[in-house]
Design a protein around this motif. Structure first.
Motif, PDB file in Angstrom:
ATOM      1  N   ALA A 270      31.033 -11.054  43.146  1.00 35.61           N
ATOM      2  CA  ALA A 270      31.063 -11.576  41.772  1.00 35.61           C
ATOM      3  C   ALA A 270      29.929 -10.999  40.940  1.00 35.61           C
ATOM      4  N   ARG A 271      28.766 -10.790  41.562  1.00 39.59           N
ATOM      5  CA  ARG A 271      27.634 -10.218  40.840  1.00 39.59           C
ATOM      6  C   ARG A 271      27.924  -8.779  40.427  1.00 39.59           C
TER       7      ARG A 271
ATOM      8  N   VAL B  24      30.908  -7.523  39.820  1.00 40.11           N
ATOM      9  CA  VAL B  24      31.880  -7.588  38.726  1.00 40.11           C
ATOM     10  C   VAL B  24      31.181  -7.933  37.418  1.00 40.11           C
ATOM     11  N   ALA B  25      30.226  -8.857  37.473  1.00 42.81           N
ATOM     12  CA  ALA B  25      29.494  -9.253  36.263  1.00 42.81           C
ATOM     13  C   ALA B  25      28.689  -8.076  35.706  1.00 42.81           C
TER      14      ALA B  25
ATOM     15  N   THR C 253      31.119  -5.644  33.997  1.00 43.32           N
ATOM     16  CA  THR C 253      31.650  -6.154  32.730  1.00 43.32           C
ATOM     17  C   THR C 253      30.602  -6.136  31.626  1.00 43.32           C
ATOM     18  N   GLU C 254      29.409  -6.656  31.927  1.00 43.02           N
ATOM     19  CA  GLU C 254      28.347  -6.720  30.922  1.00 43.02           C
ATOM     20  C   GLU C 254      27.911  -5.328  30.471  1.00 43.02           C
TER      21      GLU C 254
END
Length: 242
Positions: free
Chosen positions: A121-122, A124-125, A128-129
């Motif tokens: 998840a990190r 992916v974040a 995205t950011e």
């Protein structure tokens, strides 16, 4: 990653190679459509300029005029600058650092021990950011430059749109085909040609594919958007330029 039989990878690689080829062809149709759309919008821009000026000031696209000539060079340069901005490796660097951090701090992750799960998840974040932040400059470029040039000289803006259309079209075709070719070349070598995996040819092909992926998946397709957005912005603000 799913630890399937190696024969599955052979099938998926063949399908991926076919997909790269068909995608390059489809992107050729897409950029052709974008070029025709931009051409139609460009003619509308000419009409809007004439209407806003009560036909007193007609858009002059004589390449012998200094303003048009300068605008032509600015427009020809913009797709290359736009492509460079969309290929900046900041996302990759952040992702590599995050993966290294997880290998260091999560016990058993490097060894692949059962039950040890990475923090996907990190990752992916971060992707995205960083993607959103890095698109601010290219997006602003497509909107701000036509406005600045248009308020300085509407003739220069006409030349700029023409230069961006021609260069952007050629660059999009080149990137779509070259990117797919580099990706397929790597898969071809990994299948056993020219020394196979681990050879110097394979190392060179990996470098080529590192450039080829953003070519065919990021910068190439974005040329369609660039040439259309610049022309739409010019059309919307045509009356303000006169």
């Amino acid at each position: 990653m799913a630890e399937l039989d190696p024969s599955v990878r052979e099938v998926t690689d063949a399908l991926d190679s076919l997909g790269n080829t068909t995608a390059a062809i489809a992107k050729g149709f897409a950029v052709g459509s974008a070029a025709l759309t931009a051409l139609a919008l460009f003619k509308s821009f000419e009409f809007a300029i004439a209407t806003a000026s009560n036909n007193e000031t007609v858009l002059n696209l004589d390449i012998g005029q200094v303003d048009v000539f300068i605008g032509l060079f600015i427009g020809a340069m913009l797709p290359f600058l736009f492509a460079a901005l969309t290929m900046l490796p900041a996302i990759a660097a952040q992702m590599i650092e995050e993966v290294r951090r997880q290998f260091r701090e999560i016990p058993g992750l490097r060894e692949g021990l059962p039950g040890v799960i990475p923090d996907s998840a990190r990752c992916v974040a971060i992707s995205t950011e960083a993607s959103l932040k890095e698109m601010i400059a290219p997006g602003a470029l497509a909107v701000v430059v036509p406005l600045v040039v248009g308020f300085v000289s509407v003739d220069a803006l006409g030349g700029m749109l023409a230069g961006a259309l021609v260069t952007g079209f050629a660059l999009a075709i080149f990137m779509a085909n070259a990117g797919g070719a580099w990706d397929n070349a790597k898969k071809y070598i990994e299948a056993g040609a020219h020394g196979g995996k681990g050879s110097d040819q394979h190392k060179a092909a990996v470098v080529g594919d590192t450039v080829g992926d953003p070519f065919k998946d990021t910068s190439g397709p974005s040329m369609n958007i660039l040439i259309k957005v610049m022309t739409i912005v010019s059309l919307v603000f045509a009356s303000a330029f006169v």
